[in-house]
Write an enzyme that holds these catalytic residues in place. Structure first.
Site, PDB file in Angstrom:
ATOM      1  N   VAL A  11       0.868  -1.179   0.000  1.00  0.00           N
ATOM      2  CA  VAL A  11       0.000   0.000   0.000  1.00  0.00           C
ATOM      3  C   VAL A  11       0.900   1.223   0.000  1.00  0.00           C
ATOM      4  O   VAL A  11       1.998   1.204   0.553  1.00  0.00           O
ATOM      5  CB  VAL A  11      -0.995   0.036   1.187  1.00  0.00           C
ATOM      6  CG1 VAL A  11      -2.030  -1.058   1.066  1.00  0.00           C
ATOM      7  CG2 VAL A  11      -0.281  -0.049   2.509  1.00  0.00           C
ATOM      8  N   SER A  12       0.431   2.285  -0.632  1.00  0.00           N
ATOM      9  CA  SER A  12       1.248   3.489  -0.788  1.00  0.00           C
ATOM     10  C   SER A  12       1.385   4.308   0.474  1.00  0.00           C
ATOM     11  O   SER A  12       2.413   4.933   0.700  1.00  0.00           O
ATOM     12  CB  SER A  12       0.672   4.375  -1.891  1.00  0.00           C
ATOM     13  OG  SER A  12       0.670   3.679  -3.106  1.00  0.00           O
ATOM     14  N   THR A  13       0.336   4.339   1.271  1.00  0.00           N
ATOM     15  CA  THR A  13       0.379   5.169   2.468  1.00  0.00           C
ATOM     16  C   THR A  13       0.009   4.361   3.692  1.00  0.00           C
ATOM     17  O   THR A  13      -0.731   3.381   3.601  1.00  0.00           O
ATOM     18  CB  THR A  13      -0.588   6.375   2.370  1.00  0.00           C
ATOM     19  OG1 THR A  13      -1.926   5.865   2.328  1.00  0.00           O
ATOM     20  CG2 THR A  13      -0.320   7.216   1.139  1.00  0.00           C
ATOM     21  N   GLN A  16      -3.801   3.662   4.569  1.00  0.00           N
ATOM     22  CA  GLN A  16      -4.636   2.676   3.891  1.00  0.00           C
ATOM     23  C   GLN A  16      -4.800   1.447   4.786  1.00  0.00           C
ATOM     24  O   GLN A  16      -4.289   0.378   4.511  1.00  0.00           O
ATOM     25  CB  GLN A  16      -4.033   2.294   2.538  1.00  0.00           C
ATOM     26  CG  GLN A  16      -4.103   3.418   1.529  1.00  0.00           C
ATOM     27  CD  GLN A  16      -3.413   3.047   0.238  1.00  0.00           C
ATOM     28  OE1 GLN A  16      -2.205   2.936   0.171  1.00  0.00           O
ATOM     29  NE2 GLN A  16      -4.196   2.837  -0.792  1.00  0.00           N
TER      30      GLN A  16
END
Length: 177
Positions: A11-13, A16
């Site tokens: 996940v990017s952040t 999330q």
């Protein structure tokens, strides 16, 4: 079960929170349906899909774990990379290990010329989506800044934040002059 897989979640952040669980569920469901045993789970939480393998220890470990005939399974192909060249490099590393990358959603899993084309198209669209998100974020921050709202970091010298806006701080300005 005759095949084994390493599972990879990204996940990017850090915000999330539901993303990792949803990816894990999709991978587990796919593995049960396909008769594949997931022998290891690897994660990179808060990692951009454009970040290199050296910046994603979970991906590096997942690739290192691959053996001839094994799989690297992801929920969706954009979890591997959001950069066309990086995606191709990761695919190549898996292939050199005698393994292949599959996605739980089935996109591009075929080991045919059509499957290779689909993987390339998904990688291109993943990169496009990353660029669109970046452009939208940049535009939103510029609009916020134009309204005098705080966008990040510290207030400029001689100013302070008040109600989310940058306002002059007369006391600090007197010190500066």
């Amino acid at each position: 079960m005759n095949r084994t897989a390493a599972a990879y979640i990204r996940v990017s952040t850090d915000e999330q929170r539901l993303g990792p669980e949803a990816q894990r569920a999709a991978i587990a469901s796919w593995a049960a349906r396909e008769g594949v045993e997931v022998v290891a789970w690897f994660e990179d939480l808060g990692a951009s899909g454009a970040a290199g393998i050296d910046k994603r220890p979970g991906l590096a470990a997942a690739l290192e774990s691959l053996e001839k005939g094994s799989l690297l399974v992801v929920a969706k192909r954009d979890r591997i990379a959001r950069d066309v060249l990086l995606s191709a490099m990761i695919e190549r590393l898996a292939t050199r290990a005698g393994a292949c990358i599959v996605s739980a959603d089935g996109t591009g899993n075929e080991q045919t010329p059509e499957g290779a084309l689909m993987r390339s198209m998904v990688a291109a669209f993943a990169e496009y989506e990353r660029q669109i998100i970046r452009a939208r974020t940049k535009a939103a921050l510029a609009a916020k800044s134009a309204r005098g709202e705080r966008v990040s970091g510290l207030a400029p010298m001689g100013c302070r934040f008040e109600g989310g806006r940058v306002v002059a701080d007369d006391a600090e300005r007197r010190v500066l002059t």
